[in-house]
Design a protein around this motif. Structure first.
Motif, mmCIF file in Angstrom:
data_model
loop_
_atom_site.group_PDB
_atom_site.id
_atom_site.type_symbol
_atom_site.label_atom_id
_atom_site.label_comp_id
_atom_site.label_asym_id
_atom_site.label_seq_id
_atom_site.Cartn_x
_atom_site.Cartn_y
_atom_site.Cartn_z
ATOM 1 N N SER A 65 0.828 -1.213 0.000
ATOM 2 C CA SER A 65 0.000 0.000 0.000
ATOM 3 C C SER A 65 0.863 1.264 0.000
ATOM 4 C CB SER A 65 -0.947 0.006 1.198
ATOM 5 O OG SER A 65 -0.231 0.015 2.406
ATOM 6 N N TRP A 66 1.968 1.268 0.746
ATOM 7 C CA TRP A 66 2.826 2.466 0.736
ATOM 8 C C TRP A 66 3.474 2.642 -0.632
ATOM 9 C CZ3 TRP A 66 7.911 2.542 -0.502
ATOM 10 C CH2 TRP A 66 8.600 1.338 -0.433
ATOM 11 N N ARG A 88 0.984 4.210 -2.954
ATOM 12 C CA ARG A 88 0.882 5.649 -2.655
ATOM 13 C C ARG A 88 2.083 6.398 -3.217
ATOM 14 N NH1 ARG A 88 -1.433 3.870 2.533
ATOM 15 N NH2 ARG A 88 0.675 3.787 3.320
#
Length: 63
Positions: free
Chosen positions: A16-17, A20
């Motif tokens: 997820s990071w 992003r």
């Protein structure tokens, strides 16, 4: 370019990071590309990026 896409897909898009970070990059990439096109010669940019791409090519060669 395929090497950089593979690196993005295999390393960054897996978390997820990372997703992003990729979204943030896409948000900034157009202004950065415009800056490079106006202020730096493409040959210089390629020379600076070549070691990174060569290293990534060894790790993320597409079969």
């Amino acid at each position: 370019m395929d090497v950089l896409r593979a690196w993005r897909d295999q390393r960054f898009m897996a978390s997820s990071w990372g997703r992003r970070l990729v979204a943030f990059y896409y948000h900034l990439s157009s202004p950065i590309a415009y800056f490079i096109a106006r202020n730096l010669r493409s040959r210089i940019t390629r020379l600076l990026l070549a070691p990174l791409v060569k290293n990534l090519a060894r790790k993320y060669q597409s079969n």
